[in-house]
Design a protein around this motif. Sequence first.
Motif, PDB file in Angstrom:
ATOM      1  N   GLY A 138      45.378  52.864  33.421  1.00  0.00           N
ATOM      2  CA  GLY A 138      44.312  51.898  33.268  1.00  0.00           C
ATOM      3  C   GLY A 138      44.150  51.429  31.831  1.00  0.00           C
ATOM      4  N   LEU A 139      42.919  51.130  31.460  1.00  0.00           N
ATOM      5  CA  LEU A 139      42.605  50.628  30.124  1.00  0.00           C
ATOM      6  C   LEU A 139      41.294  51.288  29.681  1.00  0.00           C
ATOM      7  N   PRO A 140      41.353  52.584  29.368  1.00  0.00           N
ATOM      8  CA  PRO A 140      40.118  53.354  29.154  1.00  0.00           C
ATOM      9  C   PRO A 140      39.222  52.846  28.032  1.00  0.00           C
ATOM     10  N   GLU A 141      39.837  52.254  26.993  1.00  0.00           N
ATOM     11  CA  GLU A 141      39.005  51.813  25.871  1.00  0.00           C
ATOM     12  C   GLU A 141      38.075  50.653  26.215  1.00  0.00           C
ATOM     13  N   TYR A 142      38.313  49.987  27.358  1.00  0.00           N
ATOM     14  CA  TYR A 142      37.438  48.894  27.777  1.00  0.00           C
ATOM     15  C   TYR A 142      36.612  49.262  29.007  1.00  0.00           C
ATOM     16  N   ALA A 143      36.756  50.484  29.474  1.00  0.00           N
ATOM     17  CA  ALA A 143      36.000  50.947  30.645  1.00  0.00           C
ATOM     18  C   ALA A 143      34.526  51.157  30.248  1.00  0.00           C
ATOM     19  N   PRO A 144      33.608  51.167  31.221  1.00  0.00           N
ATOM     20  CA  PRO A 144      33.852  51.077  32.666  1.00  0.00           C
ATOM     21  C   PRO A 144      34.007  49.631  33.132  1.00  0.00           C
ATOM     22  N   PHE A 145      34.667  49.493  34.291  1.00  0.00           N
ATOM     23  CA  PHE A 145      34.885  48.177  34.886  1.00  0.00           C
ATOM     24  C   PHE A 145      34.070  48.054  36.167  1.00  0.00           C
ATOM     25  N   ASP A 146      33.505  46.875  36.351  1.00  0.00           N
ATOM     26  CA  ASP A 146      32.794  46.602  37.607  1.00  0.00           C
ATOM     27  C   ASP A 146      33.769  46.412  38.755  1.00  0.00           C
ATOM     28  N   ARG A 147      34.930  45.852  38.433  1.00  0.00           N
ATOM     29  CA  ARG A 147      35.939  45.576  39.449  1.00  0.00           C
ATOM     30  C   ARG A 147      37.327  45.901  38.894  1.00  0.00           C
ATOM     31  N   ILE A 148      38.150  46.539  39.733  1.00  0.00           N
ATOM     32  CA  ILE A 148      39.552  46.797  39.381  1.00  0.00           C
ATOM     33  C   ILE A 148      40.409  46.358  40.560  1.00  0.00           C
ATOM     34  N   LEU A 149      41.429  45.565  40.272  1.00  0.00           N
ATOM     35  CA  LEU A 149      42.388  45.135  41.294  1.00  0.00           C
ATOM     36  C   LEU A 149      43.750  45.724  40.952  1.00  0.00           C
ATOM     37  N   LEU A 150      44.318  46.478  41.868  1.00  0.00           N
ATOM     38  CA  LEU A 150      45.649  47.051  41.699  1.00  0.00           C
ATOM     39  C   LEU A 150      46.620  46.253  42.566  1.00  0.00           C
ATOM     40  N   GLU A 151      47.586  45.597  41.921  1.00  0.00           N
ATOM     41  CA  GLU A 151      48.548  44.767  42.654  1.00  0.00           C
ATOM     42  C   GLU A 151      49.868  45.507  42.845  1.00  0.00           C
ATOM     43  N   ALA A 152      49.786  46.741  43.281  1.00  0.00           N
ATOM     44  CA  ALA A 152      50.964  47.542  43.608  1.00  0.00           C
ATOM     45  C   ALA A 152      50.507  48.629  44.569  1.00  0.00           C
ATOM     46  N   ALA A 153      51.409  49.075  45.417  1.00  0.00           N
ATOM     47  CA  ALA A 153      51.036  50.038  46.448  1.00  0.00           C
ATOM     48  C   ALA A 153      51.002  51.459  45.903  1.00  0.00           C
ATOM     49  N   ALA A 154      50.053  52.245  46.407  1.00  0.00           N
ATOM     50  CA  ALA A 154      49.956  53.662  46.062  1.00  0.00           C
ATOM     51  C   ALA A 154      49.433  54.408  47.288  1.00  0.00           C
ATOM     52  N   VAL A 155      49.804  55.677  47.402  1.00  0.00           N
ATOM     53  CA  VAL A 155      49.391  56.453  48.572  1.00  0.00           C
ATOM     54  C   VAL A 155      47.969  56.972  48.430  1.00  0.00           C
ATOM     55  N   VAL A 162      40.000  55.187  39.182  1.00  0.00           N
ATOM     56  CA  VAL A 162      38.726  55.549  39.801  1.00  0.00           C
ATOM     57  C   VAL A 162      37.728  55.982  38.729  1.00  0.00           C
ATOM     58  N   ASP A 163      38.206  56.769  37.765  1.00  0.00           N
ATOM     59  CA  ASP A 163      37.331  57.243  36.689  1.00  0.00           C
ATOM     60  C   ASP A 163      36.814  56.100  35.817  1.00  0.00           C
ATOM     61  N   GLN A 164      37.581  55.004  35.742  1.00  0.00           N
ATOM     62  CA  GLN A 164      37.196  53.883  34.879  1.00  0.00           C
ATOM     63  C   GLN A 164      36.294  52.862  35.579  1.00  0.00           C
ATOM     64  N   LEU A 165      35.937  53.124  36.829  1.00  0.00           N
ATOM     65  CA  LEU A 165      35.008  52.256  37.533  1.00  0.00           C
ATOM     66  C   LEU A 165      33.581  52.533  37.089  1.00  0.00           C
ATOM     67  N   ALA A 166      32.779  51.476  37.020  1.00  0.00           N
ATOM     68  CA  ALA A 166      31.349  51.647  36.803  1.00  0.00           C
ATOM     69  C   ALA A 166      30.760  52.373  38.019  1.00  0.00           C
ATOM     70  N   GLU A 167      29.538  52.835  37.869  1.00  0.00           N
ATOM     71  CA  GLU A 167      28.914  53.639  38.931  1.00  0.00           C
ATOM     72  C   GLU A 167      28.935  52.936  40.283  1.00  0.00           C
ATOM     73  N   ASP A 168      28.666  51.642  40.285  1.00  0.00           N
ATOM     74  CA  ASP A 168      28.688  50.884  41.540  1.00  0.00           C
ATOM     75  C   ASP A 168      29.922  49.979  41.616  1.00  0.00           C
TER      76      ASP A 168
END
Length: 248
Positions: A138-155, A162-168
């Motif tokens: 991610g980009l921890p120095e600019y966290a937290p983020f209100d929205r994160i979009l991942l354009e690649a598949a992960a299981v 997840v840790d860099q998301l804002a509370e809501d």
Amino acid sequence: MDPAVLRDDMVDSLEHESKGCLRSEALSVAMREVPREAFVAEDRGAYADRPFERLGTRVLAPSTVARLLEALEVREGDSTLVVGAGVGYTAAVVAELAGAEHVHAIDITRRLVIEARGNLAEAGYGGVLVDRRDGADGLPEYAPFDRILLEAAAVSPPAALVDQLAEDGRLVMPHGAGEQHIAVVEGGEVTERLGGVAFQPMLVEGEQADTVERNRTRREDREFARRNAEGRTGWEQEWIDWDDAVRR
């Protein structure tokens, strides 16, 4: 034909009942504003609803972008991270929704970072920050983020994202290994599973998208090592060979 007319035709098609992937007025307006020809050469069909390859990455079809961003629900002023900058088109649409100064995009491939920066500047979204990073970090120095979009598949949702998301906050990603679907992640848990998709797997540090074999050797080596560790041990193999010899 005038690109603005082609843009309107594209969005009208995405709003049409047969596709139904573009429903919100804000996203419709945003996609009508972003000049896709700045990101996709006109001879590649800038406004055709199909994906294509560029520098080893897949440039998403407009309908796929619409589906992802409908799930992301970006609001004005939302601090947003796009993981997988690609050619920059998705980040530009997000910039129309949130404001360019609130949008950050990262990619693991340096050539794509350079391309995305140039395309975004040409299209009028130079305020979007684009950096070369391992998407899983991610980009921890600019966290937290209100929205994160991942354009690649992960299981599973990458822990750092997840840790860099804002509370809501809300994370949207292609979820799964074989069969994939668009997943909405809130509070660290998948809360919604939407329609099926087919994305390339998330790259890790040391891999590059623009190489012939996508540098998957390290991943394959780890998988072979795991299989060997779970396989028969040496004494079992000796016992089997000895038993065969006795039967002969």
